[in-house]
Design an enzyme around this catalytic site. Structure first.
Site: not given
Length: 415
Positions: A177-179, A182
């Site tokens: 989810a973070d990647l 980003g």
């Protein structure tokens, strides 16, 4: 030249989603100024072990986590909770093209660093906020973390082994989810920069981890919306199997001479590939069977086909299968651990590891950017090893602070 030469980014993000975005922009040539808290810095500087080892094999203070998400940047320190620190940010943003932050909703407004305030100083500014749930909606004030977002956004409901085989919800092995957030933020910023070039006007970008996680459910989200919600069927965990393709999963093959289990990935995407597989496997009767001749039929008759294939796959060794299937272009692959990944000749030939001299160690090796541009190659600079090592350089060059002004700010712990 680099693709983003001349673009300057003021980066008030930390941990992963924001730094992953700004690392990508920096790879492409943007001048990314990473703003960190004095004396502390980005939390991931301490997220270890593992830490980088010095020449005597002792841990340094640089965590591998931090090093993996911050290449090609400049580091400055500034306490933006103070009026003096906020004033420095307002001065810097006037010579920047992009401002990106991942603070809680409302924090930037309290600091006078919200989009409206900064756009008044720099109308061309592209301003990106990254939060767990976005700037609006009933959850906007919540803190959002990747693990929780993977659960809330549906990923864990479709990841892991089937319940009837003893499975349970499972997060992905990396912070997807973070990647993905980003990367979506990077795309959004590039689009907004293009708009600013054409119109002279910047804009505000509202990026949310939950939005992104829902988006990257991709075909399974479409499966549910197109069909499942009308039929009362919700996609479930399928282990390593594909929801829409068969056979497309992990198979156990013959063990090693020592009796260790071995596996390969078989990823058949169409009927022609299935027919070729059956020829290699000496089971052409399966590709001629009406139950299995087309992918739609194989999906419908999955429970009948897979046990037959499991028995066939266990009859040959891993390398035998891989060589035979690759020879006829049937998609397949080994399941490598990370040692095998970085020893793989294909990975080496694609220059997917960067090696730098490091002031705290003999050398440091990190994963390289996968972007390969023929005219504007990506940058390959070391992540800033020292917290705030570019503070004087940036504040001197961009807003003209002299040694006395810098010393006063440092004495007051603003920088």
């Amino acid at each position: 030249m680099n693709a983003l030469d001349g673009i300057r980014v003021l980066d008030l993000t930390r941990v992963l989603a924001g730094p992953w975005c700004t690392q990508t922009l920096a790879d492409l040539g943007a001048d990314v100024i990473k703003v960190e808290r004095p004396g502390v810095g980005d939390e991931t500087r301490t997220w270890g072990p593992p830490f980088l080892k010095d020449e005597e094999g002792r841990d340094t203070t640089d965590a591998a986590y931090y090093l993996g998400a911050n290449r090609n940047k400049r580091s400055i320190t500034c306490d933006i909770s103070t009026p003096e620190g906020q004033a420095l940010m307002r001065q810097l943003v006037q010579s920047c093209d992009v401002f990106i932050e991942n603070y809680k909703v409302g924090d930037m407004a309290r600091y006078g660093l919200d989009y409206d305030s900064l756009a008044a100083l720099n109308p061309r500014l592209v301003y990106c906020s990254i939060t767990g749930f976005g700037q609006t909606g009933p959850y906007s004030q919540r803190a959002g973390y990747d693990f929780a977002i993977q659960g809330m956004g549906g990923l864990m409901s479709i990841t892991g082994e089937r319940d009837d085989l003893g499975g349970s919800p499972q997060k992905a092995g990396i912070a997807v989810a973070d990647l993905f957030t980003g990367m979506y933020a990077t795309v959004s910023i590039l689009a907004a920069l293009r708009h600013a070039e054409q119109t002279g006007q910047g804009q505000y970008i509202d990026m949310a981890l939950l939005d992104t996680q829902v988006a990257v459910i991709a075909n399974l989200g479409a499966n549910y919306l197109v069909s499942g919600q009308h039929e009362g069927k919700v996609p479930q965990r399928a282990g390593n199997a594909h929801q829409n393709l068969v056979p497309y999963q992990v198979f156990e093959v013959a063990p090693t001479a020592e009796g260790d289990k071995q596996h390969i990935v078989l990823a058949i995407g169409n009927d022609k590939q299935f027919a070729k597989f059956c020829e290699v496997a000496n089971c052409t009767q399966l590709s001629h069977d009406a139950r299995f001749a087309t992918n739609a039929q194989r999906v419908r008759h999955r429970q009948e086909l897979i046990p037959l294939l499991e028995g066939i796959m266990r009859m040959r060794h891993k390398q035998d299968w891989l060589a035979a299937l690759e020879a006829v272009h049937v998609p397949c692959g080994a399941i490598n651990d990370l040692a095998e990944v970085f020893a793989d000749p294909q990975v080496a030939s694609r220059d997917m590891v960067n090696t730098w001299q490091h002031p705290k160690a003999d050398k440091v090796q990190l994963v390289a950017s996968p972007m390969k541009l023929s005219k504007t190659p990506v940058r390959q600079d070391l992540p800033p090893p020292l917290l705030g090592q570019h503070t004087d350089e940036v504040l001197g060059d961009l807003i003209g602070l002299d040694a006395n002004a810098l010393a006063a700010l440092r004495n007051n712990k603003i920088i």
